[in-house]
Design a protein around this motif. Structure first.
Motif, PDB file in Angstrom:
ATOM      1  N   THR A  68      28.875  51.098  43.696  1.00 39.03           N
ATOM      2  CA  THR A  68      27.767  51.044  42.780  1.00 39.03           C
ATOM      3  C   THR A  68      27.299  49.772  42.700  1.00 39.03           C
ATOM      4  O   THR A  68      26.059  49.626  42.489  1.00 39.03           O
ATOM      5  CB  THR A  68      28.241  51.693  41.423  1.00 39.03           C
ATOM      6  OG1 THR A  68      29.419  50.995  41.101  1.00 39.03           O
ATOM      7  CG2 THR A  68      28.515  53.286  41.413  1.00 39.03           C
ATOM      8  N   GLY A  72      23.516  48.600  43.635  1.00 45.98           N
ATOM      9  CA  GLY A  72      22.464  48.223  42.736  1.00 45.98           C
ATOM     10  C   GLY A  72      21.934  46.877  43.310  1.00 45.98           C
ATOM     11  O   GLY A  72      20.877  46.364  43.235  1.00 45.98           O
ATOM     12  N   TYR A  75      19.307  48.205  45.663  1.00 51.61           N
ATOM     13  CA  TYR A  75      18.244  48.418  44.785  1.00 51.61           C
ATOM     14  C   TYR A  75      17.207  47.250  44.668  1.00 51.61           C
ATOM     15  O   TYR A  75      16.085  47.189  44.677  1.00 51.61           O
ATOM     16  CB  TYR A  75      18.632  49.390  43.697  1.00 51.61           C
ATOM     17  CG  TYR A  75      17.457  49.870  42.754  1.00 51.61           C
ATOM     18  CD1 TYR A  75      16.725  50.744  43.181  1.00 51.61           C
ATOM     19  CD2 TYR A  75      17.253  48.898  41.558  1.00 51.61           C
ATOM     20  CE1 TYR A  75      15.360  51.081  42.481  1.00 51.61           C
ATOM     21  CE2 TYR A  75      16.078  49.276  40.926  1.00 51.61           C
ATOM     22  CZ  TYR A  75      15.068  50.351  41.305  1.00 51.61           C
ATOM     23  OH  TYR A  75      13.960  50.719  40.567  1.00 51.61           O
ATOM     24  N   ASP A  76      17.830  46.087  43.877  1.00 50.83           N
ATOM     25  CA  ASP A  76      17.264  45.072  43.615  1.00 50.83           C
ATOM     26  C   ASP A  76      16.396  44.239  44.870  1.00 50.83           C
ATOM     27  O   ASP A  76      15.283  43.893  44.900  1.00 50.83           O
ATOM     28  CB  ASP A  76      18.207  43.876  43.035  1.00 50.83           C
ATOM     29  CG  ASP A  76      18.543  44.393  41.692  1.00 50.83           C
ATOM     30  OD1 ASP A  76      17.954  45.153  41.003  1.00 50.83           O
ATOM     31  OD2 ASP A  76      19.396  43.981  41.280  1.00 50.83           O
ATOM     32  N   PRO A  79      14.442  47.886  47.596  1.00 49.99           N
ATOM     33  CA  PRO A  79      13.894  49.084  46.669  1.00 49.99           C
ATOM     34  C   PRO A  79      13.704  50.425  47.729  1.00 49.99           C
ATOM     35  O   PRO A  79      14.072  51.598  47.098  1.00 49.99           O
ATOM     36  CB  PRO A  79      12.955  48.751  45.757  1.00 49.99           C
ATOM     37  CG  PRO A  79      12.336  47.649  46.565  1.00 49.99           C
ATOM     38  CD  PRO A  79      13.421  46.869  47.561  1.00 49.99           C
ATOM     39  N   ARG A  83      19.605  55.255  48.861  1.00 47.40           N
ATOM     40  CA  ARG A  83      21.015  54.821  48.729  1.00 47.40           C
ATOM     41  C   ARG A  83      21.640  56.142  48.149  1.00 47.40           C
ATOM     42  O   ARG A  83      21.314  57.102  47.659  1.00 47.40           O
ATOM     43  CB  ARG A  83      21.206  53.671  47.596  1.00 47.40           C
ATOM     44  CG  ARG A  83      20.520  52.367  48.164  1.00 47.40           C
ATOM     45  CD  ARG A  83      20.457  51.635  46.739  1.00 47.40           C
ATOM     46  NE  ARG A  83      19.494  52.312  45.806  1.00 47.40           N
ATOM     47  CZ  ARG A  83      17.865  52.673  45.956  1.00 47.40           C
ATOM     48  NH1 ARG A  83      17.671  52.165  47.203  1.00 47.40           N
ATOM     49  NH2 ARG A  83      17.266  53.169  45.196  1.00 47.40           N
ATOM     50  N   ILE A  99      24.034  56.304  39.211  1.00 47.55           N
ATOM     51  CA  ILE A  99      22.740  56.838  38.732  1.00 47.55           C
ATOM     52  C   ILE A  99      21.926  55.563  38.103  1.00 47.55           C
ATOM     53  O   ILE A  99      20.843  55.252  38.469  1.00 47.55           O
ATOM     54  CB  ILE A  99      22.562  58.116  37.772  1.00 47.55           C
ATOM     55  CG1 ILE A  99      23.107  59.139  38.650  1.00 47.55           C
ATOM     56  CG2 ILE A  99      21.219  58.229  37.363  1.00 47.55           C
ATOM     57  CD1 ILE A  99      23.473  60.197  37.914  1.00 47.55           C
ATOM     58  N   ASN A 100      22.502  54.988  37.117  1.00 51.04           N
ATOM     59  CA  ASN A 100      21.914  53.837  36.237  1.00 51.04           C
ATOM     60  C   ASN A 100      21.828  52.528  37.005  1.00 51.04           C
ATOM     61  O   ASN A 100      20.796  51.849  36.779  1.00 51.04           O
ATOM     62  CB  ASN A 100      22.711  53.649  35.120  1.00 51.04           C
ATOM     63  CG  ASN A 100      22.522  55.038  34.130  1.00 51.04           C
ATOM     64  OD1 ASN A 100      21.674  55.938  34.435  1.00 51.04           O
ATOM     65  ND2 ASN A 100      23.434  55.146  33.408  1.00 51.04           N
ATOM     66  N   HIS A 103      20.999  53.644  41.538  1.00 52.14           N
ATOM     67  CA  HIS A 103      19.669  54.331  41.769  1.00 52.14           C
ATOM     68  C   HIS A 103      19.859  55.229  42.939  1.00 52.14           C
ATOM     69  O   HIS A 103      19.090  55.232  43.795  1.00 52.14           O
ATOM     70  CB  HIS A 103      18.433  53.451  41.887  1.00 52.14           C
ATOM     71  CG  HIS A 103      18.190  52.674  40.667  1.00 52.14           C
ATOM     72  ND1 HIS A 103      17.593  53.118  39.557  1.00 52.14           N
ATOM     73  CD2 HIS A 103      18.420  51.409  40.068  1.00 52.14           C
ATOM     74  CE1 HIS A 103      17.417  52.249  38.532  1.00 52.14           C
ATOM     75  NE2 HIS A 103      18.026  51.429  38.985  1.00 52.14           N
TER      76      HIS A 103
END
Length: 158
Positions: A68, A72, A75-76, A79, A83, A99-100, A103
């Protein structure tokens, strides 16, 4: 619709600290997609500095960085990359973090079933492709809007 030619162009990364999982994944999916495997999240991040990936699949429990956390960071930094988290443990915190924080597009449990992974990869690639198409269309609309604004200003000044 994804064509056979598109399938081979899908760049998939799989990160897992267990060599046997990496070997099984690569041998099972390399005939369909372009597959890179990595023993650590850092190796994958280093590779991504110079290459593009459409779909990234990560194991959750790894020694130096949780899946996770890795997702993350992805994602940063990237994007558009889609994933997915793959784990052998039913951990509700991992699902929530996936999820949080990461993503994630999908949460997949081990042992995996080839058909499920293939469906997930192809759906993820379609999402990636649509994101890219939407970004291109948005850029075109912005250029058209700028041209229309310019033409409007010209007509007012004349």
């Amino acid at each position: 619709m994804i064509t056979e030619k598109d399938l081979k162009n899908i760049q998939v990364i799989y990160v897992d600290d267990e060599v046997s999982n990496l070997t099984a994944f690569k041998s099972g999916f390399r005939r369909f997609y372009s597959v890179e495997t990595f023993l650590s999240a850092q190796e994958a991040l280093d590779w991504l500095e110079h290459h593009e990936a459409h779909v990234v699949i990560s194991d959750q429990r790894m020694p130096n960085m949780l899946g996770t956390e890795f997702l993350g960071i992805l994602y940063d930094k990237y994007p558009d990359t889609v994933r997915m988290l793959l784990t052998g443990y039913a951990d509700i915190k991992a699902v929530i973090d996936a999820i949080n924080v990461g993503h994630v597009f999908r949460y997949i449990t081990k042992p995996w079933h080839e058909h499920d992974i293939r469906t997930a990869i192809e759906s993820a690639y379609e999402m990636y492709r649509l994101k890219r198409e939407n970004a291109e269309l948005l850029q075109k609309l912005k250029r058209i809007n700028e041209q229309l604004e310019f033409m409007y200003r010209q007509s007012i000044l004349s």
